[in-house]
Design an enzyme around this catalytic site. Sequence first.
Site, PDB file in Angstrom:
ATOM      1  N   LEU A   1       0.826  -1.210   0.000  1.00  0.00           N
ATOM      2  CA  LEU A   1       0.000   0.000   0.000  1.00  0.00           C
ATOM      3  C   LEU A   1       0.860   1.260   0.000  1.00  0.00           C
ATOM      4  O   LEU A   1       2.045   1.205   0.313  1.00  0.00           O
ATOM      5  CB  LEU A   1      -0.910  -0.038   1.231  1.00  0.00           C
ATOM      6  CG  LEU A   1      -1.900  -1.218   1.218  1.00  0.00           C
ATOM      7  CD1 LEU A   1      -2.387  -1.546   2.615  1.00  0.00           C
ATOM      8  CD2 LEU A   1      -3.070  -0.916   0.282  1.00  0.00           C
ATOM      9  N   PRO A   2       0.254   2.427  -0.347  1.00  0.00           N
ATOM     10  CA  PRO A   2       1.072   3.640  -0.495  1.00  0.00           C
ATOM     11  C   PRO A   2       1.801   4.092   0.771  1.00  0.00           C
ATOM     12  O   PRO A   2       2.975   4.435   0.703  1.00  0.00           O
ATOM     13  CB  PRO A   2       0.045   4.696  -0.934  1.00  0.00           C
ATOM     14  CG  PRO A   2      -1.099   3.935  -1.516  1.00  0.00           C
ATOM     15  CD  PRO A   2      -1.142   2.632  -0.770  1.00  0.00           C
TER      16      PRO A   2
ATOM     17  N   THR B   1       6.423   0.598   1.792  1.00  0.00           N
ATOM     18  CA  THR B   1       7.485   1.347   2.475  1.00  0.00           C
ATOM     19  C   THR B   1       6.812   2.303   3.449  1.00  0.00           C
ATOM     20  O   THR B   1       6.111   3.232   3.022  1.00  0.00           O
ATOM     21  CB  THR B   1       8.329   2.151   1.463  1.00  0.00           C
ATOM     22  OG1 THR B   1       8.820   1.254   0.471  1.00  0.00           O
ATOM     23  CG2 THR B   1       9.491   2.837   2.155  1.00  0.00           C
TER      24      THR B   1
ATOM     25  N   LYS C   1      15.616  -0.208   4.391  1.00  0.00           N
ATOM     26  CA  LYS C   1      15.082   0.418   3.169  1.00  0.00           C
ATOM     27  C   LYS C   1      15.285   1.944   3.213  1.00  0.00           C
ATOM     28  O   LYS C   1      15.778   2.542   2.255  1.00  0.00           O
ATOM     29  CB  LYS C   1      13.591   0.068   3.058  1.00  0.00           C
ATOM     30  CG  LYS C   1      12.786   0.864   2.067  1.00  0.00           C
ATOM     31  CD  LYS C   1      12.871   0.338   0.673  1.00  0.00           C
ATOM     32  CE  LYS C   1      12.183   1.267  -0.312  1.00  0.00           C
ATOM     33  NZ  LYS C   1      12.339   0.892  -1.678  1.00  0.00           N
TER      34      LYS C   1
ATOM     35  N   LYS D   1       9.082  10.800  -0.755  1.00  0.00           N
ATOM     36  CA  LYS D   1       8.386  10.060   0.315  1.00  0.00           C
ATOM     37  C   LYS D   1       9.403   9.333   1.211  1.00  0.00           C
ATOM     38  O   LYS D   1       9.338   9.422   2.435  1.00  0.00           O
ATOM     39  CB  LYS D   1       7.436   9.030  -0.313  1.00  0.00           C
ATOM     40  CG  LYS D   1       6.773   8.134   0.707  1.00  0.00           C
ATOM     41  CD  LYS D   1       6.141   6.899   0.115  1.00  0.00           C
ATOM     42  CE  LYS D   1       5.889   5.890   1.208  1.00  0.00           C
ATOM     43  NZ  LYS D   1       5.463   4.578   0.737  1.00  0.00           N
TER      44      LYS D   1
HETATM   45  P1  NAD Z   1       0.487   2.491  -6.154  1.00  0.00           P
HETATM   46  O1  NAD Z   1      -0.034   3.805  -5.744  1.00  0.00           O
HETATM   47  O2  NAD Z   1       0.714   2.187  -7.606  1.00  0.00           O
HETATM   48  O3  NAD Z   1      -0.452   1.334  -5.591  1.00  0.00           O
HETATM   49  C1  NAD Z   1      -1.078   1.350  -4.318  1.00  0.00           C
HETATM   50  C2  NAD Z   1      -2.375   0.568  -4.437  1.00  0.00           C
HETATM   51  O4  NAD Z   1      -2.970   0.529  -3.147  1.00  0.00           O
HETATM   52  C3  NAD Z   1      -3.386   1.217  -5.380  1.00  0.00           C
HETATM   53  O5  NAD Z   1      -3.868   0.246  -6.302  1.00  0.00           O
HETATM   54  C4  NAD Z   1      -4.507   1.690  -4.442  1.00  0.00           C
HETATM   55  O6  NAD Z   1      -5.810   1.630  -5.022  1.00  0.00           O
HETATM   56  C5  NAD Z   1      -4.367   0.691  -3.306  1.00  0.00           C
HETATM   57  N1  NAD Z   1      -4.958   1.165  -2.061  1.00  0.00           N
HETATM   58  C6  NAD Z   1      -4.799   2.367  -1.439  1.00  0.00           C
HETATM   59  N2  NAD Z   1      -5.521   2.398  -0.293  1.00  0.00           N
HETATM   60  C7  NAD Z   1      -6.127   1.202  -0.195  1.00  0.00           C
HETATM   61  C8  NAD Z   1      -7.017   0.626   0.766  1.00  0.00           C
HETATM   62  N3  NAD Z   1      -7.403   1.310   1.857  1.00  0.00           N
HETATM   63  N4  NAD Z   1      -7.473  -0.625   0.533  1.00  0.00           N
HETATM   64  C9  NAD Z   1      -7.076  -1.313  -0.554  1.00  0.00           C
HETATM   65  N5  NAD Z   1      -6.248  -0.842  -1.505  1.00  0.00           N
HETATM   66  C10 NAD Z   1      -5.795   0.409  -1.310  1.00  0.00           C
HETATM   67  O7  NAD Z   1       1.855   2.297  -5.341  1.00  0.00           O
HETATM   68  P2  NAD Z   1       3.089   1.335  -5.714  1.00  0.00           P
HETATM   69  O8  NAD Z   1       4.004   2.035  -6.637  1.00  0.00           O
HETATM   70  O9  NAD Z   1       2.553  -0.019  -6.043  1.00  0.00           O
HETATM   71  O10 NAD Z   1       3.833   1.279  -4.298  1.00  0.00           O
HETATM   72  C11 NAD Z   1       3.356   0.508  -3.217  1.00  0.00           C
HETATM   73  C12 NAD Z   1       4.354   0.597  -2.078  1.00  0.00           C
HETATM   74  O11 NAD Z   1       5.626   0.107  -2.520  1.00  0.00           O
HETATM   75  C13 NAD Z   1       4.619   2.018  -1.574  1.00  0.00           C
HETATM   76  O12 NAD Z   1       4.720   1.995  -0.176  1.00  0.00           O
HETATM   77  C14 NAD Z   1       5.923   2.420  -2.245  1.00  0.00           C
HETATM   78  O13 NAD Z   1       6.642   3.375  -1.507  1.00  0.00           O
HETATM   79  C15 NAD Z   1       6.637   1.084  -2.288  1.00  0.00           C
HETATM   80  N6  NAD Z   1       7.627   0.963  -3.369  1.00  0.00           N
HETATM   81  C16 NAD Z   1       7.350   1.388  -4.628  1.00  0.00           C
HETATM   82  C17 NAD Z   1       8.302   1.251  -5.634  1.00  0.00           C
HETATM   83  C18 NAD Z   1       8.015   1.714  -7.039  1.00  0.00           C
HETATM   84  O14 NAD Z   1       8.960   1.777  -7.846  1.00  0.00           O
HETATM   85  N7  NAD Z   1       6.782   1.999  -7.406  1.00  0.00           N
HETATM   86  C19 NAD Z   1       9.554   0.686  -5.344  1.00  0.00           C
HETATM   87  C20 NAD Z   1       9.803   0.222  -4.049  1.00  0.00           C
HETATM   88  C21 NAD Z   1       8.822   0.355  -3.062  1.00  0.00           C
END
Ligand code: NAD
Length: 297
Positions: free
Chosen positions: A64-65, A95, A170, A245
């Site tokens: 999740l975000p 994260t 991380k 972030k």
């Molecule tokens: P994203 O925004 O693409 O996806 C998050 C998902 O969570 C979305 O589909 C959203 O609808 C869902 N969501 C939000 N609130 C919700 C709830 N209450 N119930 C159910 N679903 C819910 O984000 P992402 O890029 O997939 O990143 C996810 C995590 O991974 C973050 O914490 C980010 O910091 C970490 N991360 C991302 C990357 C990257 O390159 N994108 C790399 C390493 C770590």
Amino acid sequence: MQIGFIGLGNMGAPMAQNLLKAGHEVKVFDLNTQAVETLKASGAQPATTPKEAATNVEYVITMLPASQHVKAVLTGETGILAGIAKGITIIDSSTIDPVSVKAFAELATQNGNTFVDAPVSGGTGGATAGTLTFMVGGTPESYEQVKPVLQAMGKNIVHCGDTSTGQVAKICNNLVLGITMAGVSEAMALGEKLGIDPQVLGKIINTSTGRCWSSDTYNPFPGVIETAPSTRGYTGGFGTDLMLKDLGLATDAAKHAQQPVYLGALAQQLYQTMSTQGAGKLDFSAVIKLYRKKGDA
Ligand code: NAD
């Protein structure tokens, strides 16, 4: 194994796909119903609440975000803890800040469950290829328990120590990354201004003591490294807003621990300026734009 997966965004969707490919039964939930439908088409079982996704499974994974989303999914009226049986392991790969992790782990323990933090590095490319690095915080026993599940989505599964140390690893790594990228940007832009060919400067740095990942793999100066986002208009890669972030998490954690992070705080302001100027979606190496003339390639 039977696994609940919550959060099917840029990272979560391909991770859940890899669990399916590895032969696991996966129950999925996201607020975005389209994301759920896409996983359903690949063989996942759709759920309408986090509670449903956490019912009759052995593991629940959240991607999740931010902390507030993890809290809502865990403790909401239809959240994971409202329905989950005792003895189930919750793996959070989002994260988030280490302080929240400890609070979530405490709640899970009170409920008779295990909570493991397992944030990732490797980006969306690694999530799709199943080559993520997982930084795991938890007891040695829970690490051994989650390892086979994480191996379906990642290549390196590292035990960092007790609960929350996965997040510590991380955010400390990304603290270094944010700072080194700003440092390399500063040097490359100064070199350009002083008249050296950036290609030559890049080669010198990359065979000298200034060499680092930000210079030899992701050099922010366009054209120095062919495969770097800078050479394709700062598209793809790791977004400035995501770096912002992670630096925010590092400076918050530092404040909580009463530990100085001079360079991290400064780097955070640089990426904040980029984001405020509308460049939040560009790769974070676009921070070099702050040092160069507007309109430079
Ligand atoms: P994203 O925004 O693409 O996806 C998050 C998902 O969570 C979305 O589909 C959203 O609808 C869902 N969501 C939000 N609130 C919700 C709830 N209450 N119930 C159910 N679903 C819910 O984000 P992402 O890029 O997939 O990143 C996810 C995590 O991974 C973050 O914490 C980010 O910091 C970490 N991360 C991302 C990357 C990257 O390159 N994108 C790399 C390493 C770590």
